[in-house]
Design a protein around this motif. Structure first.
Motif, PDB file in Angstrom:
ATOM      1  N   GLN A 147     -12.851 -12.119  -9.677  1.00 12.83           N
ATOM      2  CA  GLN A 147     -13.441 -12.776  -7.611  1.00 12.83           C
ATOM      3  C   GLN A 147     -11.930 -13.207  -7.288  1.00 12.83           C
ATOM      4  O   GLN A 147     -11.212 -13.300  -8.351  1.00 12.83           O
ATOM      5  N   VAL A 148     -11.962 -12.449  -5.801  1.00 14.74           N
ATOM      6  CA  VAL A 148     -10.795 -13.519  -5.065  1.00 14.74           C
ATOM      7  C   VAL A 148     -11.215 -14.245  -3.934  1.00 14.74           C
ATOM      8  O   VAL A 148     -11.813 -14.004  -3.498  1.00 14.74           O
ATOM      9  N   GLN A 149     -10.435 -14.937  -3.819  1.00 15.84           N
ATOM     10  CA  GLN A 149      -9.889 -15.860  -2.946  1.00 15.84           C
ATOM     11  C   GLN A 149      -9.298 -15.476  -1.908  1.00 15.84           C
ATOM     12  O   GLN A 149      -7.264 -15.347  -2.798  1.00 15.84           O
ATOM     13  N   LEU A 150      -9.047 -15.082  -1.027  1.00 19.20           N
ATOM     14  CA  LEU A 150      -8.324 -15.125  -0.034  1.00 19.20           C
ATOM     15  C   LEU A 150      -7.901 -16.525   1.066  1.00 19.20           C
ATOM     16  O   LEU A 150      -8.917 -17.110   1.426  1.00 19.20           O
ATOM     17  N   VAL A 151      -7.041 -16.777   1.502  1.00 18.60           N
ATOM     18  CA  VAL A 151      -6.355 -17.890   2.400  1.00 18.60           C
ATOM     19  C   VAL A 151      -5.606 -17.524   3.007  1.00 18.60           C
ATOM     20  O   VAL A 151      -4.421 -17.193   2.778  1.00 18.60           O
ATOM     21  N   GLU A 152      -5.735 -17.549   4.513  1.00 16.11           N
ATOM     22  CA  GLU A 152      -5.497 -16.871   5.490  1.00 16.11           C
ATOM     23  C   GLU A 152      -4.557 -18.837   6.427  1.00 16.11           C
ATOM     24  O   GLU A 152      -5.110 -19.583   6.024  1.00 16.11           O
ATOM     25  N   SER A 153      -2.920 -18.607   6.651  1.00 18.22           N
ATOM     26  CA  SER A 153      -2.045 -19.378   7.683  1.00 18.22           C
ATOM     27  C   SER A 153      -1.633 -18.720   7.935  1.00 18.22           C
ATOM     28  O   SER A 153      -1.291 -17.069   8.193  1.00 18.22           O
ATOM     29  N   GLY A 154      -0.519 -19.771   8.751  1.00 13.93           N
ATOM     30  CA  GLY A 154       0.550 -19.253   9.724  1.00 13.93           C
ATOM     31  C   GLY A 154       0.169 -19.278  10.743  1.00 13.93           C
ATOM     32  O   GLY A 154       0.636 -19.172  11.957  1.00 13.93           O
ATOM     33  N   GLY A 155      -1.430 -19.303  11.450  1.00 13.66           N
ATOM     34  CA  GLY A 155      -1.577 -19.259  12.812  1.00 13.66           C
ATOM     35  C   GLY A 155      -1.323 -20.862  13.917  1.00 13.66           C
ATOM     36  O   GLY A 155      -0.924 -21.390  13.091  1.00 13.66           O
ATOM     37  N   GLY A 156      -1.777 -20.029  15.214  1.00 14.12           N
ATOM     38  CA  GLY A 156      -1.204 -21.352  15.477  1.00 14.12           C
ATOM     39  C   GLY A 156      -1.205 -20.952  17.378  1.00 14.12           C
ATOM     40  O   GLY A 156      -1.445 -20.056  17.235  1.00 14.12           O
ATOM     41  N   LEU A 157      -0.981 -21.693  18.524  1.00 13.73           N
ATOM     42  CA  LEU A 157      -0.592 -21.416  19.332  1.00 13.73           C
ATOM     43  C   LEU A 157       1.027 -21.368  19.817  1.00 13.73           C
ATOM     44  O   LEU A 157       1.878 -21.506  19.608  1.00 13.73           O
ATOM     45  N   VAL A 158       1.362 -20.189  20.173  1.00 16.79           N
ATOM     46  CA  VAL A 158       2.462 -19.706  20.685  1.00 16.79           C
ATOM     47  C   VAL A 158       2.188 -18.286  22.609  1.00 16.79           C
ATOM     48  O   VAL A 158       1.194 -18.364  22.826  1.00 16.79           O
ATOM     49  N   GLN A 159       4.191 -19.022  22.939  1.00 19.08           N
ATOM     50  CA  GLN A 159       3.799 -18.463  23.987  1.00 19.08           C
ATOM     51  C   GLN A 159       3.592 -16.795  24.059  1.00 19.08           C
ATOM     52  O   GLN A 159       4.134 -16.057  23.465  1.00 19.08           O
ATOM     53  N   ALA A 160       3.120 -16.279  25.454  1.00 22.70           N
ATOM     54  CA  ALA A 160       3.099 -14.661  25.480  1.00 22.70           C
ATOM     55  C   ALA A 160       5.419 -14.460  25.145  1.00 22.70           C
ATOM     56  O   ALA A 160       5.575 -15.152  25.547  1.00 22.70           O
ATOM     57  N   GLY A 161       5.015 -13.354  24.355  1.00 15.88           N
ATOM     58  CA  GLY A 161       6.422 -12.578  23.642  1.00 15.88           C
ATOM     59  C   GLY A 161       7.085 -13.519  22.642  1.00 15.88           C
ATOM     60  O   GLY A 161       7.917 -12.888  21.844  1.00 15.88           O
ATOM     61  N   GLY A 162       6.213 -14.825  22.010  1.00 11.07           N
ATOM     62  CA  GLY A 162       6.838 -15.458  21.076  1.00 11.07           C
ATOM     63  C   GLY A 162       6.283 -14.438  19.639  1.00 11.07           C
ATOM     64  O   GLY A 162       5.825 -12.890  19.854  1.00 11.07           O
ATOM     65  N   SER A 163       6.554 -15.103  18.526  1.00  9.71           N
ATOM     66  CA  SER A 163       6.106 -14.346  16.746  1.00  9.71           C
ATOM     67  C   SER A 163       5.872 -15.608  16.432  1.00  9.71           C
ATOM     68  O   SER A 163       5.848 -16.999  16.853  1.00  9.71           O
ATOM     69  N   LEU A 164       4.816 -14.917  15.438  1.00 10.23           N
ATOM     70  CA  LEU A 164       4.452 -15.745  14.282  1.00 10.23           C
ATOM     71  C   LEU A 164       4.102 -15.023  12.718  1.00 10.23           C
ATOM     72  O   LEU A 164       4.379 -13.790  13.116  1.00 10.23           O
ATOM     73  N   ARG A 165       4.191 -16.011  12.619  1.00  3.90           N
ATOM     74  CA  ARG A 165       4.061 -14.961  11.086  1.00  3.90           C
ATOM     75  C   ARG A 165       2.648 -15.545  10.263  1.00  3.90           C
ATOM     76  O   ARG A 165       2.643 -16.581   9.648  1.00  3.90           O
ATOM     77  N   LEU A 166       2.120 -14.624   9.663  1.00  3.40           N
ATOM     78  CA  LEU A 166       0.248 -15.021   8.935  1.00  3.40           C
ATOM     79  C   LEU A 166       0.787 -14.984   7.627  1.00  3.40           C
ATOM     80  O   LEU A 166       1.701 -13.661   7.338  1.00  3.40           O
ATOM     81  N   SER A 167       0.005 -15.741   6.642  1.00  4.01           N
ATOM     82  CA  SER A 167      -0.110 -14.978   5.418  1.00  4.01           C
ATOM     83  C   SER A 167      -1.099 -15.254   4.924  1.00  4.01           C
ATOM     84  O   SER A 167      -1.944 -16.190   5.268  1.00  4.01           O
ATOM     85  N   CYS A 168      -1.000 -14.381   3.783  1.00  2.00           N
ATOM     86  CA  CYS A 168      -2.804 -14.076   3.106  1.00  2.00           C
ATOM     87  C   CYS A 168      -2.312 -14.254   1.995  1.00  2.00           C
ATOM     88  O   CYS A 168      -1.689 -13.548   1.424  1.00  2.00           O
ATOM     89  N   THR A 169      -3.117 -15.454   1.283  1.00  2.00           N
ATOM     90  CA  THR A 169      -2.486 -15.295   0.163  1.00  2.00           C
ATOM     91  C   THR A 169      -3.643 -16.024  -1.454  1.00  2.00           C
ATOM     92  O   THR A 169      -5.003 -15.946  -0.470  1.00  2.00           O
ATOM     93  N   ALA A 170      -3.746 -15.220  -2.168  1.00  2.15           N
ATOM     94  CA  ALA A 170      -4.344 -14.923  -2.902  1.00  2.15           C
ATOM     95  C   ALA A 170      -4.221 -15.605  -4.551  1.00  2.15           C
ATOM     96  O   ALA A 170      -4.008 -15.647  -4.680  1.00  2.15           O
ATOM     97  N   SER A 171      -5.783 -15.852  -5.056  1.00  2.00           N
ATOM     98  CA  SER A 171      -5.902 -16.170  -5.499  1.00  2.00           C
ATOM     99  C   SER A 171      -7.230 -15.704  -6.567  1.00  2.00           C
ATOM    100  O   SER A 171      -7.964 -15.083  -5.733  1.00  2.00           O
ATOM    101  N   GLY A 172      -7.083 -16.277  -7.983  1.00  2.00           N
ATOM    102  CA  GLY A 172      -8.388 -15.365  -8.727  1.00  2.00           C
ATOM    103  C   GLY A 172      -7.398 -14.067  -9.698  1.00  2.00           C
ATOM    104  O   GLY A 172      -6.381 -13.286 -10.141  1.00  2.00           O
ATOM    105  N   ARG A 173      -8.309 -12.554  -9.407  1.00  2.00           N
ATOM    106  CA  ARG A 173      -8.203 -11.614 -10.044  1.00  2.00           C
ATOM    107  C   ARG A 173      -6.792 -11.253  -9.275  1.00  2.00           C
ATOM    108  O   ARG A 173      -6.444 -11.453  -8.575  1.00  2.00           O
ATOM    109  N   THR A 174      -6.056 -10.479 -10.058  1.00  2.00           N
ATOM    110  CA  THR A 174      -4.730 -10.041  -9.824  1.00  2.00           C
ATOM    111  C   THR A 174      -4.840  -9.115  -8.710  1.00  2.00           C
ATOM    112  O   THR A 174      -5.458  -8.215  -8.368  1.00  2.00           O
ATOM    113  N   PHE A 175      -3.996  -9.854  -8.139  1.00  2.00           N
ATOM    114  CA  PHE A 175      -3.680  -9.219  -7.170  1.00  2.00           C
ATOM    115  C   PHE A 175      -2.815  -8.135  -6.141  1.00  2.00           C
ATOM    116  O   PHE A 175      -3.006  -7.240  -5.449  1.00  2.00           O
ATOM    117  N   ARG A 176      -2.251  -7.756  -7.782  1.00  2.00           N
ATOM    118  CA  ARG A 176      -1.237  -7.136  -7.210  1.00  2.00           C
ATOM    119  C   ARG A 176      -2.062  -5.343  -7.060  1.00  2.00           C
ATOM    120  O   ARG A 176      -0.700  -4.631  -6.350  1.00  2.00           O
TER     121      ARG A 176
END
Length: 123
Positions: free
Chosen positions: A1-30
């Motif tokens: 079983q694999v659990q995925l958790v996203e993070s890094g979202g938020g509010l940004v102005q047009a033209g701006g940047s964000l970096r999202l992350s998807c972190t896994a636990s459980g089964r071998t992610f690689r």
């Protein structure tokens, strides 16, 4: 079983940047291909980007090519989505999806999904 958790979202102005992350636990992610999808209110979920288990191959929706970059760090069990030059119409909940099969991920049919992270781009 694999659990995925996203993070890094938020509010940004047009033209701006964000970096999202998807972190896994459980089964071998690689061993898993991972993709990012997004769903805006009242719209269907759409493909954004995907990366193979090795990180050698990446895939992008035409609408984000040249602005978004997907990458992974298997030592940290994490896939990233760097989003630059964001547009208001890209406001959505962003989800990650994982599977042993890259084709399944690109099609949005991977076995594992996260709960999503909200990205809001203001004009």
């Amino acid at each position: 079983q694999v659990q995925l958790v996203e993070s890094g979202g938020g509010l940004v102005q047009a033209g701006g940047s964000l970096r999202l992350s998807c972190t896994a636990s459980g089964r071998t992610f690689r061993n898993l291909a991972v993709g990012w999808f997004r769903q805006a209110p009242g719209k269907e979920r759409e493909f954004v980007a995907a990366i193979t288990w090795s990180g050698v191959d990446t895939y992008y929706a035409d609408s984000v090519k040249g602005r978004f970059t997907i990458s992974r760090d298997n030592a940290k069990n994490t896939v990233y989505l760097q989003m630059n030059s964001l547009k208001p119409e890209e406001t959505a909940v962003y989800y990650c999806n994982a599977d042993l099969r890259t084709s399944a991920v690109v099609a949005g049919r991977g076995d594992y999904w996260g709960q999503g992270t909200q990205v809001t781009v203001s004009s």
